[in-house]
Design an enzyme around this catalytic site. Structure first.
Site: not given
Length: 381
Positions: A127, A364
């Site tokens: 990502l 994260e």
């Protein structure tokens, strides 16, 4: 010392016991050597998969175990307490499988999920980009439709398992409409044009390879797109809520391991005629460390139980990630302090736990991003 857990069923308690036995047999004897040489333990993930521990929160019909998230997270914690690189890897792999379960067709799920959950196919999650870490909508990696294929070009930074994974869950831009122009693909590792850059030289989690993945005209069949075009960012963000809980559990495991080392040392080391744990100043520090570990565990379990009940848990996931990783940083730092000079040496694992805890405040979603998510949710009340 073993954590006292209140598991929802006997089956889940047995899973924790199984995890502990695998940890003692296959993980703990190897962690020091692999972390020292930055060796990636690919076979460990096969072992965990074949034992059914990689597919715990996934349906049994696809090879999973159908367990609640609160059970899966406690297994992650047990693994991370012994070997953080593997615990984080389990969380990342689970995140890499998330999009397939929730956005894939029935044919896609039956074709790929069993081998993913069984440990034969290890996943990675692509990502972030070098210029777009906390702002994924700004990504530049493109996927251009060409007949029955997409051609992906670009680079994905900070890829856990980069160069060692068997498949990559990739977010790439299929149109120029901002966050609505991103799509999701499952890309096999052996696809021509897909290579891993030199792995990052990190201060911790050295047994977990992190690398930038380079996409040079990588051709992917349209049948490997998950969901419809433009659905990629919602798929990614939905998975991140669950991924943050995985990191919270891993951080709690590291903190627990640091507490255990500190308590053991404090019981054995003597000054002024008694064990240092009997000196009130140090005993209070250990008490604060224990409270931090217990509160982190309670926080991630509370969020997991909301998830298991089908209720919104995004804010609680951010709180759990922030609390657990901040607590882990504090507990591991204090563990080094308890050991004194010995804590600053590699004769004890306390310094490794401290290095491992630091990155958990970053990936994260940094803890600053978690505070942004939490504060925005408060403004909607």
């Amino acid at each position: 010392m073993p954590v006292e857990r209140l598991m929802p069923t006997q089956e889940s308690a047995d899973l924790v016991d199984l995890t502990r036995s695998i940890v003692e047999r296959d993980l703990r004897p190897r962690v020091d050597a692999c972390e020292k040489t930055a060796s990636f333990p690919r076979d460990v993930f096969r072992t965990l998969g074949r034992a059914g521990l990689l597919g715990l929160p996934y349906p049994e019909e696809y090879g999973g175990a159908g367990q609640p998230y609160e059970v899966y997270l406690q297994v992650v914690e047990e693994i991370a307490a012994a070997w953080a690189s593997v615990g984080v890897g389990v969380s990342v792999h689970t995140l890499a499988c998330f999009g397939l379960l929730h956005a894939g067709t029935e044919e896609q799920k039956r074709r790929w999920l069993p081998d993913m959950l069984g440990g034969e196919l290890l996943g990675a999650y692509c990502l972030s980009e070098a210029h777009a870490g906390s702002d994924p909508a700004a990504m530049r990696t493109k996927a251009v439709r060409d007949g029955d294929e997409y051609v992906i070009t670009g680079a994905k930074a900070w890829t856990t398992h980069g160069g060692n994974a068997d498949f990559y869950k990739v977010m790439a831009r299929t149109s120029d409409t901002g966050g609505k122009g991103v799509s999701c693909f499952l890309v096999p590792a052996d696809t021509p044009g897909l290579t891993a850059d030199v792995p990052e030289d990190k201060m911790g989690l050295t047994g977990s390879t992190t690398a930038t993945m380079l996409f040079d005209g990588v051709r992917v069949p349209a049948g490997r797109r998950l969901g419809v075009e433009g659905q990629g960012l919602p798929i990614a963000l939905a998975g991140l809520d669950s991924g943050r809980l995985g990191i919270a559990a891993a951080a709690t495991g590291v903190a627990q391991a640091a507490l255990d080392v500190a308590v053991r040392y404090a019981r054995e080391r003597e000054t002024f005629g008694k064990a240092i744990i009997d000196h009130q100043g140090l005993a209070f520090l250990l008490a604060d460390m224990a409270a931090a570990v217990e509160s982190a565990r309670a926080t991630y379990l509370a969020a997991a139980r909301l998830r298991d009940a089908g209720r919104p848990f995004s804010r609680q996931a951010s709180i759990a990630k922030m609390v657990a990783t901040d607590n882990a940083m504090r507990v591991t730092t204090d563990a080094v302090q308890v050991l004194g000079g010995a804590g600053y040496t590699k004769d004890f694992p306390a310094e490794r736990y401290m290095r491992e805890a630091k990155v958990m405040q970053i990936f994260e979603g940094t803890n600053q991003i978690q505070r942004l998510v939490i504060s925005r949710s408060l403004g909607r009340y």
